[in-house]
Scaffold this active site. Structure first.
Site, PDB file in Angstrom:
ATOM      1  N   HIS A  64       0.832  -1.208   0.000  1.00 38.62           N
ATOM      2  CA  HIS A  64       0.000   0.000   0.000  1.00 38.62           C
ATOM      3  C   HIS A  64       0.864   1.254   0.000  1.00 38.62           C
ATOM      4  CE1 HIS A  64      -2.690   2.927   2.309  1.00 38.62           C
ATOM      5  NE2 HIS A  64      -3.385   2.648   1.215  1.00 38.62           N
ATOM      6  N   GLU A  91       0.570  -0.316  -4.658  1.00 29.60           N
ATOM      7  CA  GLU A  91      -0.648   0.487  -4.807  1.00 29.60           C
ATOM      8  C   GLU A  91      -0.273   1.955  -4.734  1.00 29.60           C
ATOM      9  OE1 GLU A  91      -4.100   2.766  -2.977  1.00 29.60           O
ATOM     10  OE2 GLU A  91      -2.040   2.445  -2.271  1.00 29.60           O
ATOM     11  N   HIS A 106      -1.355  10.912  -1.868  1.00 30.65           N
ATOM     12  CA  HIS A 106      -2.611  10.448  -1.287  1.00 30.65           C
ATOM     13  C   HIS A 106      -3.552  11.581  -0.890  1.00 30.65           C
ATOM     14  CE1 HIS A 106      -5.263   9.232   2.082  1.00 30.65           C
ATOM     15  NE2 HIS A 106      -5.427   8.148   1.353  1.00 30.65           N
TER      16      HIS A 106
END
Length: 318
Positions: A64, A91, A106
């Protein structure tokens, strides 16, 4: 979901792991001559198959934002470290700058993971969409995590794709907050195409596109029906058939699911006529990894891929 507070405790384990692998966090591979994965040529999740398909060693493990328990999230250092640890799948999150460049970050603001408040003190609230790509490229995206990562940058999507390709990894790409960036789905596909990521090999084995926005996933599927897509969330069982029309998998927060819900997803055929899959997030400890493995999930998205891999592998040995 922020991983920085756990980084210090994890560092000792990581150092031990890298010692076993014969490398360090800074000894990332540099291309086709890179050392092979310590788990073999296919990575710790088992032999390569269709994009994100479960491996013979249990659920697929997705790093992640890279190996973000041990390196600053969504940086090239984080995906290099994931590769060095032996993990094929990474990811990321894609957003757009003021001048239209796609970048990998993000939050929709830059304050948490960069020095933007120091560099541009009068530009609050420091939204990604309010800065040009050139301005973002000057920011330090590593020091917040640790001094050893000082100078890490927020990569453009193209830079990120090129590094994932160089590392021979695979990508779970999230279209982040598409409501803020009209047309980002088409633009993302354009960048993927220009980088060589929409050929048959990548589409079938190395790429999944996901979003929290059902409309965004539906748009991607409409423009590229061959792509594997995923919806981030936990629809009710009654609503699952609606999602099966335009996506291949449902990727829920791990606290929201049960074995029965996972079975209900598996019982439907997705957009490509195959059983739908479930990749759950964010799982960073061994007990939870074994719990969701027992529920039958197909993949686990984690900041600490080594921890999850060892947990699910150990569960298979008993």
């Amino acid at each position: 979901m922020y991983v920085r507070p756990a980084a210090a405790a994890a560092a000792a384990f990581l150092g031990f792991t890298l010692t076993l692998l014969g490398g360090t966090a800074s000894s990332a591979a540099t291309g086709p001559s890179a050392p092979s994965s310590p788990f073999g040529s296919t990575g710790p999740s088992g032999p390569a198959g269709p994009a994100g398909a479960p491996g013979v060693l249990g659920p697929v493990v997705y790093a992640h934002r890279g190996a973000s328990a041990y390196a600053p999230e969504n940086t090239l250092a984080a995906i290099d470290l994931a590769m060095r640890l032996g993990f094929d799948w990474v990811e990321n999150d894609v957003q757009r700058t003021k001048d239209g460049e796609l970048v990998v970050v993000h939050d929709d603001t830059l304050a948490r993971t960069t020095d933007v408040e120091e560099a541009f003190p009068d530009r609050g609230p420091w939204r990604v969409r309010d800065f040009t790509a050139a301005e973002i490229a000057t920011l330090d995206a590593g020091s917040w995590f640790g001094d050893e990562f000082a100078g890490e940058r927020i990569p453009t999507l193209r830079e990120y794709l090129d590094r994932v390709q160089r590392n021979r990894q695979r990508l779970l790409l999230e279209v982040k907050k598409p409501e803020l960036y009209p047309g980002i789905e088409k633009q993302t596909l354009q960048v993927l195409d220009e980088a060589g990521w929409l050929d048959a090999d990548h589409v079938q084995r190395r790429l999944v596109v996901q979003s929290f926005s059902a409309d965004s996933v539906r748009l991607v599927h409409g423009m590229r029906p061959d792509l594997v897509t995923a919806f981030l969330g936990t629809p009710t069982v009654a609503d699952l058939p609606k999602y099966a029309q335009f996506t291949d998998r449902i990727n829920p927060w791990h606290t929201t699911i049960s074995a029965d819900w996972v079975a209900a997803v598996h019982g439907l055929l997705g957009a490509h006529g195959k059983a739908m899959e479930v990749d759950t997030w964010i799982v960073d400890d061994a007990a939870t990894a074994r719990k969701v493995q027992g529920m039958g999930v197909d993949g686990i998205i984690t900041n600490a891929p080594d921890v999850v891999h060892q947990a699910v592998l150990g569960a298979l040995e008993f």
